[in-house]
Write a protein that holds these residues in place. Structure first.
Motif, PDB file in Angstrom:
ATOM      1  N   PHE A 125     112.826  69.193 107.602  1.00  0.00           N
ATOM      2  CA  PHE A 125     111.517  68.658 108.006  1.00  0.00           C
ATOM      3  C   PHE A 125     110.895  67.884 106.841  1.00  0.00           C
ATOM      4  O   PHE A 125     110.474  66.733 106.997  1.00  0.00           O
ATOM      5  N   THR A 126     110.872  68.505 105.666  1.00  0.00           N
ATOM      6  CA  THR A 126     110.271  67.874 104.481  1.00  0.00           C
ATOM      7  C   THR A 126     111.005  66.589 104.106  1.00  0.00           C
ATOM      8  O   THR A 126     110.376  65.559 103.813  1.00  0.00           O
ATOM      9  N   ALA A 127     112.336  66.632 104.137  1.00  0.00           N
ATOM     10  CA  ALA A 127     113.141  65.454 103.764  1.00  0.00           C
ATOM     11  C   ALA A 127     112.890  64.295 104.722  1.00  0.00           C
ATOM     12  O   ALA A 127     112.708  63.148 104.299  1.00  0.00           O
ATOM     13  N   VAL A 128     112.860  64.596 106.020  1.00  0.00           N
ATOM     14  CA  VAL A 128     112.675  63.551 107.035  1.00  0.00           C
ATOM     15  C   VAL A 128     111.247  63.001 107.003  1.00  0.00           C
ATOM     16  O   VAL A 128     111.038  61.786 107.066  1.00  0.00           O
ATOM     17  N   GLU A 129     110.270  63.876 106.859  1.00  0.00           N
ATOM     18  CA  GLU A 129     108.875  63.433 106.786  1.00  0.00           C
ATOM     19  C   GLU A 129     108.678  62.503 105.578  1.00  0.00           C
ATOM     20  O   GLU A 129     108.038  61.450 105.684  1.00  0.00           O
ATOM     21  N   SER A 130     109.264  62.876 104.436  1.00  0.00           N
ATOM     22  CA  SER A 130     109.140  62.056 103.218  1.00  0.00           C
ATOM     23  C   SER A 130     109.788  60.689 103.383  1.00  0.00           C
ATOM     24  O   SER A 130     109.270  59.678 102.919  1.00  0.00           O
ATOM     25  N   SER A 150     111.962  64.921 115.663  1.00  0.00           N
ATOM     26  CA  SER A 150     111.047  65.190 116.777  1.00  0.00           C
ATOM     27  C   SER A 150     109.989  66.205 116.352  1.00  0.00           C
ATOM     28  O   SER A 150     108.834  66.125 116.764  1.00  0.00           O
ATOM     29  N   ALA A 151     110.381  67.161 115.482  1.00  0.00           N
ATOM     30  CA  ALA A 151     109.425  68.160 114.989  1.00  0.00           C
ATOM     31  C   ALA A 151     108.314  67.493 114.177  1.00  0.00           C
ATOM     32  O   ALA A 151     107.132  67.852 114.301  1.00  0.00           O
ATOM     33  N   MET A 191     114.480  61.310 122.196  1.00  0.00           N
ATOM     34  CA  MET A 191     115.419  61.434 121.090  1.00  0.00           C
ATOM     35  C   MET A 191     116.843  60.993 121.427  1.00  0.00           C
ATOM     36  O   MET A 191     117.708  60.968 120.574  1.00  0.00           O
ATOM     37  N   GLY A 192     117.103  60.646 122.681  1.00  0.00           N
ATOM     38  CA  GLY A 192     118.484  60.366 123.081  1.00  0.00           C
ATOM     39  C   GLY A 192     118.895  58.914 123.012  1.00  0.00           C
ATOM     40  O   GLY A 192     120.070  58.599 122.866  1.00  0.00           O
ATOM     41  N   ILE A 245      98.279  59.966 126.027  1.00  0.00           N
ATOM     42  CA  ILE A 245      99.717  60.278 126.068  1.00  0.00           C
ATOM     43  C   ILE A 245     100.345  59.613 124.849  1.00  0.00           C
ATOM     44  O   ILE A 245     100.180  58.409 124.633  1.00  0.00           O
ATOM     45  N   THR A 246     101.001  60.417 124.015  1.00  0.00           N
ATOM     46  CA  THR A 246     101.685  59.860 122.845  1.00  0.00           C
ATOM     47  C   THR A 246     103.186  59.940 123.074  1.00  0.00           C
ATOM     48  O   THR A 246     103.678  60.895 123.685  1.00  0.00           O
ATOM     49  N   LEU A 247     103.916  58.919 122.607  1.00  0.00           N
ATOM     50  CA  LEU A 247     105.369  58.892 122.794  1.00  0.00           C
ATOM     51  C   LEU A 247     106.031  58.508 121.473  1.00  0.00           C
ATOM     52  O   LEU A 247     105.646  57.514 120.851  1.00  0.00           O
ATOM     53  N   PHE A 248     106.979  59.319 121.049  1.00  0.00           N
ATOM     54  CA  PHE A 248     107.725  59.023 119.824  1.00  0.00           C
ATOM     55  C   PHE A 248     109.123  58.559 120.198  1.00  0.00           C
ATOM     56  O   PHE A 248     109.864  59.270 120.876  1.00  0.00           O
TER      57      PHE A 248
END
Length: 332
Positions: free
Chosen positions: A30-35, A126-127, A230-231, A298-301
């Motif tokens: 999580f930390t690596a991806v967020e950074s 996604s987290a 995510m797919g 509505i938010t979409l990532f």
């Protein structure tokens, strides 16, 4: 003796799949991806153009994702792809290896198993979107898709909010036992439902399929929902109604991929949204742009998956393995 000196004396480090699974947890990922998303939004990290080819053998897709993160000083590539026949051979369909180089000299630094890390970094992605965009009071998590990556997605998502229930749908319903098993272990109720019912209940929805058509109708999604798609990572793939992106506030890991190979490709192609409508999630992480602005939004990532995510988690794996004496070494 410094870490880098020890490393140079020992040669190229090799970090196996088993070691990656042992040392890289959801928190590190999580930390690596967020950074890395934050660095991408500041343009201090960038992905190189992706190469992805159908090789004409075993129906396989093979390619390279690479990039450089100046903040984290990580340079390298992930090579591998998707072999659809692997399940019958007792192997994971996704196969990959991450190769890291020393940004100061260009020397080969580490070889890192990429299969587990791909699943864990996709789940972290996604987290991160749930952490920054979902309503704080989200209670029901909806899972669309129950393949190999879905359990990683589920575990990571459940840590982001106080979810009270999980609802799931999969094309082949028998696979839902994957999700039900995790829920049982974590003591959270699970229910198999139709896609429409899933949307009527879920406050957060993760789609993790390899679909080439919309699985979710715009009219099913209730106000205030956060959706992580995510797919979709290839031209032609699609998981949700393109019209949904015109209703939602759209965020992504990388704009260039989002509009060409991500979930946004269809809404962009049909003129429903423009590139300027899509917000890099790194801008939200950096506080440059707002995330969710109301409870009804509505938010979409659009999580397309970028090479820098792989390099970030592989770099963490290499560092931890070397520190803990779990890496093996060879010289070229």
């Amino acid at each position: 003796m410094s870490h880098s000196t020890t490393h140079q004396n020992k040669g190229v480090s090799v970090i196996s799949e088993a070691v990656c699974q042992k040392i890289v947890g959801r928190d590190n990922a999580f930390t690596a991806v967020e950074s890395v998303f934050a660095a991408m939004a500041k343009n201090t990290a960038y992905n190189f153009p992706v190469i992805r080819e159908a090789i004409g053998h075993e129906n396989a897709l093979y390619g390279f994702k690479s990039g450089f993160d100046r903040d984290g000083m990580v340079l390298g590539l992930k090579s591998g792809g998707y072999w659809p026949g692997n399940t019958e051979k007792g192997l994971t369909n996704h196969q990959s290896t991450v190769i890291l180089f020393d940004p100061d000299t260009g020397k080969l630094k580490s070889l890192v198993g990429g299969n587990y890390l791909t699943a864990v970094r996709t789940a972290a992605s996604s987290a991160v979107s749930i952490a920054h965009l979902a309503r704080k009071d989200a209670k029901v998590l909806g899972m669309v898709g129950a393949g190999h990556q879905s359990t990683f997605q589920l575990r990571a998502a459940l840590e982001q909010r106080n979810f009270e229930k999980v609802v799931g749908w999969n094309l082949h319903a028998d696979k839902l036992s994957n999700l039900a098993g995790v829920c049982k272990e974590l003591n959270i109720p699970f229910e198999a439902v139709s896609r429409e019912e899933l949307c009527s209940q879920a406050d957060v929805i993760i789609t993790i399929t390899s679909a080439f058509e919309s699985l979710i109708d715009k009219n099913w999604v209730k106000p205030g929902t956060h959706i992580a798609c995510m797919g979709t990572d290839t031209k032609g793939k699609q998981e949700v109604d393109a019209a949904l992106l015109a209703t939602a506030t759209v965020f992504t890991d990388e704009l260039a991929q989002s509009i060409t190979i991500g979930e946004a490709q269809h809404a962009i192609a049909s003129g429903l949204i423009k590139e300027a409508d899509i917000v890099p999630i790194g801008d939200v992480i950096n506080g440059v742009k707002p995330g969710r602005t109301s409870d009804g939004e509505i938010t979409l990532f659009d999580g397309t998956g970028v090479g820098l995510q792989d390099l970030a988690v592989a770099s963490v794996a290499a560092e931890l393995a070397e520190e803990q004496g779990l890496a093996s070494y060879f010289s070229l």
